[in-house]
Design a protein around this motif. Structure first.
Motif, short mmCIF file in Angstrom:
data_model
loop_
_atom_site.label_atom_id
_atom_site.label_comp_id
_atom_site.label_asym_id
_atom_site.label_seq_id
_atom_site.Cartn_x
_atom_site.Cartn_y
_atom_site.Cartn_z
N ASP A 142 0.69 -1.25 0.07
CA ASP A 142 0.05 -0.06 -0.11
C ASP A 142 0.86 1.32 -0.01
OD1 ASP A 142 -1.69 2.22 0.78
OD2 ASP A 142 -2.87 1.00 1.91
N THR A 143 0.94 1.72 -1.20
CA THR A 143 2.15 3.05 -1.11
C THR A 143 1.57 4.23 -0.49
OG1 THR A 143 0.86 3.66 -3.41
CG2 THR A 143 3.05 2.20 -3.61
N VAL A 150 -9.34 -5.39 -3.47
CA VAL A 150 -9.09 -4.32 -2.74
C VAL A 150 -10.14 -3.53 -2.09
CG1 VAL A 150 -6.81 -4.52 -3.95
CG2 VAL A 150 -8.71 -2.97 -4.64
N GLY A 151 -11.25 -3.75 -2.80
CA GLY A 151 -12.58 -2.74 -2.34
C GLY A 151 -12.58 -3.10 -0.73
N ALA A 152 -12.78 -4.29 -0.28
CA ALA A 152 -12.82 -4.55 1.07
C ALA A 152 -11.80 -4.02 1.84
CB ALA A 152 -12.93 -6.20 1.09
N TYR A 153 -10.62 -4.16 1.33
CA TYR A 153 -9.54 -3.50 1.92
C TYR A 153 -9.42 -2.25 2.25
CZ TYR A 153 -4.29 -2.05 2.68
OH TYR A 153 -3.29 -1.40 3.12
N TYR A 154 -9.97 -1.46 1.37
CA TYR A 154 -9.87 0.09 1.59
C TYR A 154 -11.17 0.50 2.37
CZ TYR A 154 -5.97 1.45 -1.09
OH TYR A 154 -4.58 1.74 -1.52
N ARG A 155 -12.41 -0.19 2.18
CA ARG A 155 -13.51 0.22 2.76
C ARG A 155 -13.21 -0.14 4.29
NH1 ARG A 155 -16.02 -2.10 -1.72
NH2 ARG A 155 -16.10 -4.13 -0.58
N GLN A 156 -12.46 -1.04 4.87
CA GLN A 156 -12.20 -1.22 5.91
C GLN A 156 -11.06 -0.31 6.65
OE1 GLN A 156 -11.53 -5.35 6.47
NE2 GLN A 156 -13.64 -5.87 5.70
N GLY A 157 -10.14 0.14 5.56
CA GLY A 157 -8.82 0.97 6.26
C GLY A 157 -9.19 2.47 6.56
N PRO A 158 -7.96 3.24 6.70
CA PRO A 158 -8.06 4.66 7.06
C PRO A 158 -8.49 5.44 5.98
CG PRO A 158 -5.84 3.77 6.84
CD PRO A 158 -6.76 2.82 6.83
N TYR A 211 -3.19 1.57 -9.31
CA TYR A 211 -2.17 0.71 -9.12
C TYR A 211 -1.52 0.39 -10.14
CZ TYR A 211 -5.31 -2.02 -11.98
OH TYR A 211 -5.92 -2.45 -13.11
N THR A 212 -0.14 -0.38 -9.75
CA THR A 212 0.71 -0.78 -10.77
C THR A 212 1.17 -2.17 -10.60
OG1 THR A 212 2.61 -0.18 -12.17
CG2 THR A 212 2.72 0.17 -9.51
N THR A 213 1.71 -2.97 -11.30
CA THR A 213 2.24 -4.28 -11.36
C THR A 213 3.29 -4.52 -12.08
OG1 THR A 213 1.67 -6.53 -11.13
CG2 THR A 213 0.88 -5.46 -12.77
N TYR A 214 4.15 -5.43 -11.78
CA TYR A 214 5.44 -5.92 -12.66
C TYR A 214 5.70 -7.15 -12.48
CZ TYR A 214 7.76 -4.78 -8.21
OH TYR A 214 8.14 -4.86 -7.01
N ARG A 215 6.63 -7.66 -13.22
CA ARG A 215 7.31 -8.87 -12.91
C ARG A 215 8.37 -8.79 -11.96
NH1 ARG A 215 9.58 -14.24 -16.29
NH2 ARG A 215 9.83 -15.31 -14.36
#
Length: 116
Positions: free
Chosen positions: A11-12, A69-77, A110-114
């Protein structure tokens, strides 16, 4: 490093690991529906406790990681409701190699990479 598939979520916005993100791995080869083959929840280090695919399970093909990630953010700050599910499609072309697919997450993108 052994052949396996791993992931982690950072989480950046919080400058650290994202704990409690549900992760689903699906295989997409063929004409049929996606096949769910592994699931897990990120720990306090933002990683799964076990690889999504172990050396004996690795097969060439097209896969998709779904990060809830929806559940993660709804429960986070942040309380953000912008992102719900982040899909990451990728190809394993060498089943004898290690694949690491990190997700760098923020409330608005978001971003991703190998990874390695």
């Amino acid at each position: 490093m052994s052949a396996e598939l791993t992931t982690h979520v950072l989480d950046t916005g919080r400058e650290g690991p994202a704990e409690g993100v549900e992760v689903t791995l699906q295989r997409l080869d063929g004409d049929g529906p996606a096949e769910t083959i592994a699931q897990g929840t990120t720990n306090d280090d933002g990683r799964l406790n076990e690889p999504l695919l172990t050396e004996s399970q690795m097969e060439a093909g097209t896969y998709q990681l779904l990060f809830d990630v929806g559940a993660y953010y709804r429960q986070g700050p942040s309380g953000s409701t912008f992102l719900e599910t982040v899909p990451v499609r990728f190809v394993i072309d060498d089943a004898n190699d290690h694949y690491h697919v990190p997700l760098l997450l923020s409330p608005g993108g978001y971003t991703t990479y190998r990874g390695s």
